[in-house]
Design a protein around this motif. Structure first.
Motif, PDB file in Angstrom:
ATOM      1  N   TYR A   1       3.525   3.011  -0.680  1.00 30.35           N
ATOM      2  CA  TYR A   1       2.658   4.036  -1.244  1.00 30.35           C
ATOM      3  C   TYR A   1       3.297   5.364  -0.874  1.00 30.35           C
ATOM      4  O   TYR A   1       3.101   5.853   0.234  1.00 30.35           O
ATOM      5  CB  TYR A   1       1.258   3.960  -0.649  1.00 30.35           C
ATOM      6  CG  TYR A   1       0.471   2.725  -1.043  1.00 30.35           C
ATOM      7  CD1 TYR A   1      -0.087   2.614  -2.307  1.00 30.35           C
ATOM      8  CD2 TYR A   1       0.276   1.689  -0.140  1.00 30.35           C
ATOM      9  CE1 TYR A   1      -0.813   1.493  -2.666  1.00 30.35           C
ATOM     10  CE2 TYR A   1      -0.455   0.569  -0.491  1.00 30.35           C
ATOM     11  CZ  TYR A   1      -0.995   0.483  -1.758  1.00 30.35           C
ATOM     12  OH  TYR A   1      -1.722  -0.619  -2.105  1.00 30.35           O
TER      13      TYR A   1
ATOM     14  N   ALA B   1       3.768  -0.015   3.159  1.00 30.62           N
ATOM     15  CA  ALA B   1       2.705  -0.917   3.602  1.00 30.62           C
ATOM     16  C   ALA B   1       3.261  -2.307   3.886  1.00 30.62           C
ATOM     17  O   ALA B   1       2.881  -2.947   4.866  1.00 30.62           O
ATOM     18  CB  ALA B   1       1.607  -0.985   2.543  1.00 30.62           C
TER      19      ALA B   1
ATOM     20  N   ASN C   1      -4.574  -3.054  12.852  1.00 32.03           N
ATOM     21  CA  ASN C   1      -5.007  -2.206  11.743  1.00 32.03           C
ATOM     22  C   ASN C   1      -3.785  -1.589  11.078  1.00 32.03           C
ATOM     23  O   ASN C   1      -2.884  -1.099  11.745  1.00 32.03           O
ATOM     24  CB  ASN C   1      -5.915  -1.078  12.244  1.00 32.03           C
ATOM     25  CG  ASN C   1      -7.259  -1.605  12.698  1.00 32.03           C
ATOM     26  OD1 ASN C   1      -7.676  -1.352  13.815  1.00 32.03           O
ATOM     27  ND2 ASN C   1      -7.927  -2.354  11.853  1.00 32.03           N
ATOM     28  N   GLY C   2      -3.759  -1.652   9.753  1.00 30.97           N
ATOM     29  CA  GLY C   2      -2.640  -1.058   9.029  1.00 30.97           C
ATOM     30  C   GLY C   2      -1.405  -1.925   8.974  1.00 30.97           C
ATOM     31  O   GLY C   2      -0.360  -1.489   8.495  1.00 30.97           O
TER      32      GLY C   2
ATOM     33  N   GLY D   1      -0.874  -4.368   7.105  1.00 27.82           N
ATOM     34  CA  GLY D   1      -0.565  -4.718   5.720  1.00 27.82           C
ATOM     35  C   GLY D   1      -1.293  -5.954   5.228  1.00 27.82           C
ATOM     36  O   GLY D   1      -0.961  -6.503   4.183  1.00 27.82           O
ATOM     37  N   LYS D   2      -2.306  -6.393   5.954  1.00 23.64           N
ATOM     38  CA  LYS D   2      -3.013  -7.617   5.577  1.00 23.64           C
ATOM     39  C   LYS D   2      -3.730  -7.453   4.236  1.00 23.64           C
ATOM     40  O   LYS D   2      -3.563  -8.277   3.334  1.00 23.64           O
ATOM     41  CB  LYS D   2      -4.029  -7.983   6.672  1.00 23.64           C
ATOM     42  CG  LYS D   2      -3.436  -8.086   8.070  1.00 23.64           C
ATOM     43  CD  LYS D   2      -4.480  -8.482   9.090  1.00 23.64           C
ATOM     44  CE  LYS D   2      -5.568  -7.446   9.298  1.00 23.64           C
ATOM     45  NZ  LYS D   2      -5.088  -6.153   9.847  1.00 23.64           N
ATOM     46  N   SER D   3      -4.507  -6.398   4.124  1.00 23.82           N
ATOM     47  CA  SER D   3      -5.243  -6.204   2.869  1.00 23.82           C
ATOM     48  C   SER D   3      -4.285  -5.984   1.707  1.00 23.82           C
ATOM     49  O   SER D   3      -4.539  -6.445   0.588  1.00 23.82           O
ATOM     50  CB  SER D   3      -6.195  -5.012   2.992  1.00 23.82           C
ATOM     51  OG  SER D   3      -7.182  -5.265   3.962  1.00 23.82           O
ATOM     52  N   THR D   4      -3.201  -5.282   1.973  1.00 24.58           N
ATOM     53  CA  THR D   4      -2.210  -5.066   0.916  1.00 24.58           C
ATOM     54  C   THR D   4      -1.639  -6.400   0.451  1.00 24.58           C
ATOM     55  O   THR D   4      -1.474  -6.632  -0.751  1.00 24.58           O
ATOM     56  CB  THR D   4      -1.105  -4.133   1.435  1.00 24.58           C
ATOM     57  OG1 THR D   4      -1.708  -2.952   1.975  1.00 24.58           O
ATOM     58  CG2 THR D   4      -0.154  -3.751   0.329  1.00 24.58           C
TER      59      THR D   4
ATOM     60  N   GLN E   1     -11.995  -6.849   1.358  1.00 24.73           N
ATOM     61  CA  GLN E   1     -12.522  -6.197   2.552  1.00 24.73           C
ATOM     62  C   GLN E   1     -13.682  -5.262   2.182  1.00 24.73           C
ATOM     63  O   GLN E   1     -14.669  -5.178   2.897  1.00 24.73           O
ATOM     64  CB  GLN E   1     -11.405  -5.404   3.240  1.00 24.73           C
ATOM     65  CG  GLN E   1     -11.779  -4.888   4.612  1.00 24.73           C
ATOM     66  CD  GLN E   1     -10.567  -4.452   5.411  1.00 24.73           C
ATOM     67  OE1 GLN E   1      -9.469  -4.321   4.895  1.00 24.73           O
ATOM     68  NE2 GLN E   1     -10.762  -4.239   6.695  1.00 24.73           N
TER      69      GLN E   1
ATOM     70  N   HIS F   1     -10.241  -9.950  12.512  1.00 21.33           N
ATOM     71  CA  HIS F   1      -9.900  -9.388  13.816  1.00 21.33           C
ATOM     72  C   HIS F   1     -10.625 -10.132  14.938  1.00 21.33           C
ATOM     73  O   HIS F   1     -10.444  -9.826  16.101  1.00 21.33           O
ATOM     74  CB  HIS F   1     -10.269  -7.898  13.861  1.00 21.33           C
ATOM     75  CG  HIS F   1      -9.386  -7.047  13.008  1.00 21.33           C
ATOM     76  ND1 HIS F   1      -8.062  -6.830  13.304  1.00 21.33           N
ATOM     77  CD2 HIS F   1      -9.627  -6.375  11.865  1.00 21.33           C
ATOM     78  CE1 HIS F   1      -7.528  -6.045  12.374  1.00 21.33           C
ATOM     79  NE2 HIS F   1      -8.459  -5.760  11.488  1.00 21.33           N
TER      80      HIS F   1
HETATM   81  N1  LIG Z   1      -3.925   2.864  -1.699  1.00 21.28           N
HETATM   82  C1  LIG Z   1      -3.177   3.237  -0.647  1.00 21.28           C
HETATM   83  N2  LIG Z   1      -2.561   4.433  -0.639  1.00 21.28           N
HETATM   84  C2  LIG Z   1      -1.796   4.812   0.396  1.00 21.28           C
HETATM   85  N3  LIG Z   1      -1.567   4.052   1.480  1.00 21.28           N
HETATM   86  C3  LIG Z   1      -2.150   2.851   1.533  1.00 21.28           C
HETATM   87  C4  LIG Z   1      -2.980   2.375   0.480  1.00 21.28           C
HETATM   88  N4  LIG Z   1      -3.410   1.134   0.813  1.00 21.28           N
HETATM   89  C5  LIG Z   1      -2.872   0.859   2.012  1.00 21.28           C
HETATM   90  N5  LIG Z   1      -2.114   1.874   2.452  1.00 21.28           N
HETATM   91  C6  LIG Z   1      -1.381   1.910   3.710  1.00 21.28           C
HETATM   92  O1  LIG Z   1      -0.730   0.689   3.871  1.00 21.28           O
HETATM   93  C7  LIG Z   1      -0.804   0.260   5.210  1.00 21.28           C
HETATM   94  C8  LIG Z   1      -1.371  -1.123   5.281  1.00 21.28           C
HETATM   95  O2  LIG Z   1      -2.724  -1.078   4.879  1.00 21.28           O
HETATM   96  P1  LIG Z   1      -3.649  -2.364   4.828  1.00 21.28           P
HETATM   97  O3  LIG Z   1      -4.950  -1.945   4.262  1.00 21.28           O
HETATM   98  O4  LIG Z   1      -2.929  -3.449   4.132  1.00 21.28           O
HETATM   99  O5  LIG Z   1      -3.806  -2.729   6.358  1.00 21.28           O
HETATM  100  P2  LIG Z   1      -4.655  -3.878   7.033  1.00 21.28           P
HETATM  101  O6  LIG Z   1      -3.704  -4.745   7.761  1.00 21.28           O
HETATM  102  O7  LIG Z   1      -5.537  -4.535   6.047  1.00 21.28           O
HETATM  103  O8  LIG Z   1      -5.518  -3.066   8.080  1.00 21.28           O
HETATM  104  P3  LIG Z   1      -7.044  -3.251   8.573  1.00 21.28           P
HETATM  105  O9  LIG Z   1      -7.010  -4.255   9.670  1.00 21.28           O
HETATM  106  O10 LIG Z   1      -7.391  -1.902   9.115  1.00 21.28           O
HETATM  107  O11 LIG Z   1      -7.865  -3.651   7.415  1.00 21.28           O
HETATM  108  C9  LIG Z   1      -1.595   1.300   5.962  1.00 21.28           C
HETATM  109  O12 LIG Z   1      -0.696   2.155   6.622  1.00 21.28           O
HETATM  110  C10 LIG Z   1      -2.320   2.043   4.878  1.00 21.28           C
HETATM  111  O13 LIG Z   1      -2.471   3.391   5.240  1.00 21.28           O
END
Ligand SMILES: Nc1ncnc2c1ncn2[C@@H]1O[C@H](COP(=O)(O)OP(=O)(O)OP(=O)(O)O)[C@@H](O)[C@H]1O
Ligand SMILES: [Mg+2]
Lengths: 298, 349
Positions: free
Chosen positions: A46, A51, A71-72, A74-77, A118, A237
């Motif tokens: 992004y 990510a 957190n962050g 990249g799981k949700s991504t 999520q 988590h």
């Molecule tokens: N739409 C977006 N625009 C910009 N950056 C993004 C976007 N979506 C995710 N990111 C970035 O990508 C990285 C991974 O995000 P992600 O949501 O996948 O983390 P996560 O592992 O699910 O975290 P959490 O445990 O907090 O849910 C983070 O640094 C986040 O800031």
């Protein structure tokens, strides 16, 4: 269901041979199976934020894989890549050994992949039945259906049945979702995904808003889904919950898979170490602990 | 109709599992969508009718006067039905008044060119005004979805463009040439004592309520307004649907244009600047949320009576009709405030 694709009879996944003790799945049979879902080298940026940097994920048929990470990480991504919500910049996705592209959520649905997001992705002004059937409404038979008329009665009845059998406690399935508690909403999102999934169920923090009893219920639901032959990717988590219900654990850190642990042998130290980077598994003689991607990243 | 008592008898909230006789789930759901501010619209309406009626029964409660109120309301209503769909998606259409005038101008040009008073000419005029309105609506939809302009800006742009375009086409002078048969027919004709234009509004209201309440189109309209990302992830073709919704709003503005020609027998290029606001007021008063996700066409029909009753009643009371605009502004602010508070309370649970 998981018939190996004739195009790809010999998947080069993590060599199953010799990993009997800490194999990828607890069921001996599935240890040899083609992964029902396999991601490799997934990159997603992004702007300046990377990510995912070559992320990977392997899911065998009928298993529960926990995808954990800080957190962050990249799981949700990763989940959104699989469910067709976002497109990766690079990388490969295989379903039953076959390379696929998932350009949109409908493509994911056609592959039998369903997701608990999520953020739940519910329409708060609609009722649970409308949310359950969103994008796959039941139409009235005959001409009325062709004209776009919904069979609300059938949808309502099926929704009552689905949520009832899944143990989602909703008193009034005709009330708007916005009037319901956070736990009930999560129950609706979980129920919706469980109801439709027939290959892989992706759950991004399905218990975040739940109390002890409801969390337990989601755990039982996960087990039920697994026993019906659908694989589950669980993001949480809540490590005790993960240890209780996951057959395997894959750890994501800074957009890369850094460890794969069998549920039987994983310890919180291992998992936490991998999540924070305190522990690396480069030296692991145990192939199940090997970060399969370590070569790719260099 | 005794809407006031019906509203009271509809139990609210999740506790309503009592007997629900004779009411299908669909009707119950539709009913649920109408509660809230719609009951407010009815209360306001009944109060206004009571006040004006009691104060000047001889002037206000005549068949002639009530008919002219209904005709006025019917015009707002047709525009407001389209506005209801747009606002239910969380959008807004400021361009309806200008699109109405532009479509009317094109319709008159076509009818003049064809000449005559025959049904073919009238039909050609109807098709032209509808098609022109539809085209503007599609343009609005494209600006919102493809150009990704906020609806407020996109439709402000077409408000200006369509209004200016109408003046360009007419050199700023109203066009004559509306067939007399249209004026005497749709404009002044009645059935069972009720003007055709009012019947038209009633018919469109029923159709709109059915579409919004009972069809997939309506469900997607509400879903997009409720949570556009949820709609997208459920595989709803959001852009295409939004284009259809704005197109529908434009189409209805085209129909309203035809009615307008019939009523005034001219293009009224200088008028209708407040139509967008009237339609928004009618819609919001009717219980459609400014924030999207909730909409009621039936509520809108009641809501569109309010500006009409107000302007009529104020004149009868002897105040300048301009007070109507002041009152409408105040009512709009009040209703949106209530909507806002309701929403916040709901989500704070
Ligand atoms: N739409 C977006 N625009 C910009 N950056 C993004 C976007 N979506 C995710 N990111 C970035 O990508 C990285 C991974 O995000 P992600 O949501 O996948 O983390 P996560 O592992 O699910 O975290 P959490 O445990 O907090 O849910 C983070 O640094 C986040 O800031
Ligand atoms: Mg996340």
């Amino acid at each position: 269901m998981s018939t190996p694709s004739p195009a790809d009879p010999a998947p080069t996944g993590p060599a199953p041979a010799g990993t009997a003790s800490v194999g990828p799945a607890p069921h001996g049979a599935t240890a040899l199976a083609t992964p029902v879902l396999e991601l490799s080298g997934i990159v997603k940026s992004y702007g300046q934020v990377q990510a995912l940097r070559g992320a990977a994920l392997t899911v065998y048929p009928g298993e529960v894989v926990a995808l954990v990470g800080d957190n962050g990480a990249g799981k949700s991504t990763t989940i959104k890549v699989i469910s067709g919500v976002i497109q990766p910049d690079a990388g490969e996705i295989r379903v039953d050994g076959r390379p696929v592209t998932i350009p949109d959520p409908i493509a994911a649905r056609r592959l039998g992949i369903e997701t608990v997001y999520q953020d739940l992705a519910l329409a708060p002004d609609l009722d649970p039945a409308e949310n359950l059937f969103l994008g796959r409404e039941i139409m009235r038979p005959g001409l009325l259906g062709k004209l776009g008329f919904l069979d609300r009665k059938a949808m309502r009845a099926k929704a009552d049945e689905a949520f009832g059998s899944l143990g989602v406690g909703i008193q009034d399935t005709a009330a708007q979702v916005v009037t319901m508690s956070g736990g009930q909403r999560q129950g609706i999102a979980v129920g919706r995904a469980v109801n439709w999934a027939d290959r892989v169920l992706l759950m991004d923090e399905p218990t975040a808003a739940l109390g002890v009893v409801q969390t337990e219920r989601v755990g039982q639901l996960i087990q039920r889904v697994r026993s019906s032959g659908v694989a589950v990717v669980l993001i949480s988590h809540n490590l005790p919950f993960v240890f209780e219900y996951a057959d395997r654990i894959e750890v994501l850190r800074l957009g890369q898979r850094v460890a794969r642990l069998s549920g039987a042998t994983a310890t919180s130290e291992n998992v936490l170490g991998a999540m924070t980077g305190a522990l690396t598994f480069e030296d692991a003689s145990d192939p199940a602990l090997t970060p399969a991607d370590s070569e790719e990243q260099s | 109709m005794t809407p006031g008592t019906e509203v009271k008898s509809a139990p609210a909230g999740p506790g309503e599992d009592g007997p629900r006789p004779l009411r299908s789930a669909a009707l119950a759901a539709a009913w649920r969508n109408m509660k809230g501010t719609r009951s407010l619209a009815l209360v306001v309406l009944l109060v206004l009718l009571a006040v004006f009626g009691a104060a000047y029964p001889d002037n206000f409660l005549t068949a002639y006067n009530l008919r002219s109120v209904a005709i006025e309301a019917a015009s707002y209503c047709v525009l407001a039905i389209g506005m209801t769909f747009v606002m239910t998606t969380g959008g807004i259409d400021l361009s309806v008044g200008s699109v109405l005038i532009f479509s009317g101008v094109v319709g008159v040009k076509v009818m003049s060119a064809l000449g005559g008073e025959g049904p073919l000419t009238l039909f050609a005029g109807l098709v032209t005004t509808m098609a022109t309105g539809l085209a503007w609506g599609v343009l609005n939809g494209l600006l919102v979805t493809k150009a990704k302009l906020p609806p407020l800006i996109a439709t402000l742009a077409t408000l200006s463009a369509a209004g200016g375009g109408a003046l360009v086409l007419t050199n700023g002078l109203d066009l004559r040439g509306v067939p007399d048969s249209l004026v005497s027919g749709l404009g002044f004709g009645r059935f069972l004592g009720i003007p055709y234009t009012v019947w038209l509004a009633i018919g469109l209201t029923i159709a709109g309520a059915i579409v919004l309440g009972l069809t997939r189109f309506g469900t997607y309209t509400r879903t997009i307004g409720s949570n556009v990302e949820a709609a997208r992830r459920a595989g709803v073709a959001v852009d295409r649907h939004l284009i259809k919704v704005y197109a529908l709003c434009g189409l209805l503005a085209g129909i309203a244009a035809y009615v307008n020609l019939a009523r005034f027998s001219t293009t009224t290029v200088g008028g209708h600047t407040g139509d967008n606001l009237q339609a928004i007021v009618a819609t919001v008063l009717g219980g459609t949320s400014l924030f999207g996700g909730v909409g009621s066409v039936l509520g809108t029909a009641f809501g569109s009576l309010i500006p009409a009753v107000l302007s009529n009643g104020l004149v009868i009371i002897g105040l300048q009709p301009f007070w109507q605009q002041v009152a409408v502004g105040a009512v709009l602010a009040g209703v949106v405030y209530v909507d806002h508070v309701n929403r916040r309370r709901r989500t704070l649970r």
